[in-house]
Motif scaffolding. Sequence first.
Motif, PDB file in Angstrom:
ATOM      1  N   PHE A   2      45.293  42.455  43.905  1.00  0.00           N
ATOM      2  CA  PHE A   2      45.513  41.006  43.799  1.00  0.00           C
ATOM      3  C   PHE A   2      47.006  40.685  43.699  1.00  0.00           C
ATOM      4  N   ILE A   3      47.704  41.352  42.773  1.00  0.00           N
ATOM      5  CA  ILE A   3      49.119  41.025  42.585  1.00  0.00           C
ATOM      6  C   ILE A   3      49.972  41.501  43.751  1.00  0.00           C
ATOM      7  N   GLN A   4      49.520  42.529  44.462  1.00  0.00           N
ATOM      8  CA  GLN A   4      50.258  42.968  45.646  1.00  0.00           C
ATOM      9  C   GLN A   4      50.328  41.832  46.663  1.00  0.00           C
ATOM     10  N   GLN A   5      49.217  41.163  46.895  1.00  0.00           N
ATOM     11  CA  GLN A   5      49.173  40.046  47.828  1.00  0.00           C
ATOM     12  C   GLN A   5      49.996  38.872  47.314  1.00  0.00           C
ATOM     13  N   VAL A   6      49.883  38.596  46.008  1.00  0.00           N
ATOM     14  CA  VAL A   6      50.589  37.460  45.409  1.00  0.00           C
ATOM     15  C   VAL A   6      52.099  37.653  45.492  1.00  0.00           C
ATOM     16  N   PHE A   7      52.582  38.833  45.127  1.00  0.00           N
ATOM     17  CA  PHE A   7      54.022  39.080  45.117  1.00  0.00           C
ATOM     18  C   PHE A   7      54.585  39.155  46.530  1.00  0.00           C
TER      19      PHE A   7
ATOM     20  N   SER B   4      44.045  31.908  37.925  1.00  0.00           N
ATOM     21  CA  SER B   4      42.661  31.432  37.790  1.00  0.00           C
ATOM     22  C   SER B   4      41.780  31.964  38.923  1.00  0.00           C
ATOM     23  N   GLN B   5      42.374  32.182  40.091  1.00  0.00           N
ATOM     24  CA  GLN B   5      41.606  32.725  41.216  1.00  0.00           C
ATOM     25  C   GLN B   5      41.048  34.101  40.863  1.00  0.00           C
ATOM     26  N   PHE B   6      41.898  34.924  40.249  1.00  0.00           N
ATOM     27  CA  PHE B   6      41.461  36.275  39.858  1.00  0.00           C
ATOM     28  C   PHE B   6      40.372  36.200  38.797  1.00  0.00           C
ATOM     29  N   MET B   7      40.572  35.342  37.796  1.00  0.00           N
ATOM     30  CA  MET B   7      39.618  35.238  36.699  1.00  0.00           C
ATOM     31  C   MET B   7      38.266  34.720  37.188  1.00  0.00           C
ATOM     32  N   GLN B   8      38.288  33.819  38.141  1.00  0.00           N
ATOM     33  CA  GLN B   8      37.039  33.275  38.674  1.00  0.00           C
ATOM     34  C   GLN B   8      36.345  34.266  39.607  1.00  0.00           C
ATOM     35  N   THR B   9      37.126  35.099  40.278  1.00  0.00           N
ATOM     36  CA  THR B   9      36.551  36.103  41.173  1.00  0.00           C
ATOM     37  C   THR B   9      35.881  37.225  40.388  1.00  0.00           C
TER      38      THR B   9
END
Length: 301
Positions: A289-294, A114-119
Amino acid sequence: MQKNDVNTMLLFLAVVEAGSFTLAAERLNMPKANLSRKISQLEASLGITLLERTTRSQHLTEAGQTYLAHCKEIKAQVELANAAVEKALNIVSGELKVGMSVGMGHEILKPVLSQFMQTYPQINLSLNLLNRRVDVIEEGFDLVIRIGALEDSRLVAKRLGKITRRLYASPHYLKKHAVVEAPKAISELDVLLMSSIQKAQTMILKNGHQECEVEIQPRMRIDDYVVLKQMVIDGVGVAILPDYMSQKALEAGQLVQILPDWQLPEVEVYALYPKNRLNIPKVKMFVDFIQQVFTARLDIH
């Protein structure tokens, strides 16, 4: 060549990707009759049949398959051209198709998506959770997250981290069985396997430079880590689970590590995407985004 030839080629691609004129017309928000007429006009201008269609199905002809490959290249170039303009304007928008396993989707992406979608409110995301290998280019993915080495030279692989996997069981299950003090003892337990990864009747565990091959007779084979973990929590048996997926249940006392010094060989996780795709802002932003998440989720000690 008519001015609308490129547009019609993209319509043809949309029909093939949708699998039917009806679904393609719905996605394109245009009347089915208009779409069918445009494809017929395209075939007439080429002087060849691209799609053999009946009332129930449609099939690409050999010429259609060749033409389709060029349509995909044109679509990619159109997107890159648009992306060049968007990049100059710092616009992050458009359709984004992403694929990853069910387990990773639930355990890693779901809590933060949701953070990505809201950004990026101008991105329309199509997230596909599936436990099978996909053809990134043929199936129209902008990006997929996959375990293991890159096998397709048409793709670029960006490393996201490594996954460690250990043996887990529930405290309830362990109360009913003898203490496991060595890897060979695993063969006496009810072993549950992730069928898409572990196909052999043996399990190879490592402890530093030590290696042990354990023969097993699986009680269950499951093709989804989410279900597999639940079976372990419920006391059905023991299983190899990714550490990132088991951490919360471990802290809550629902799971216990068996032989914590022994594990399966570590595996790498990659984001795979077609060459030049990172030039498109929507793809670059999602990769960042996913680099930070993973990195955060897989950094388990």
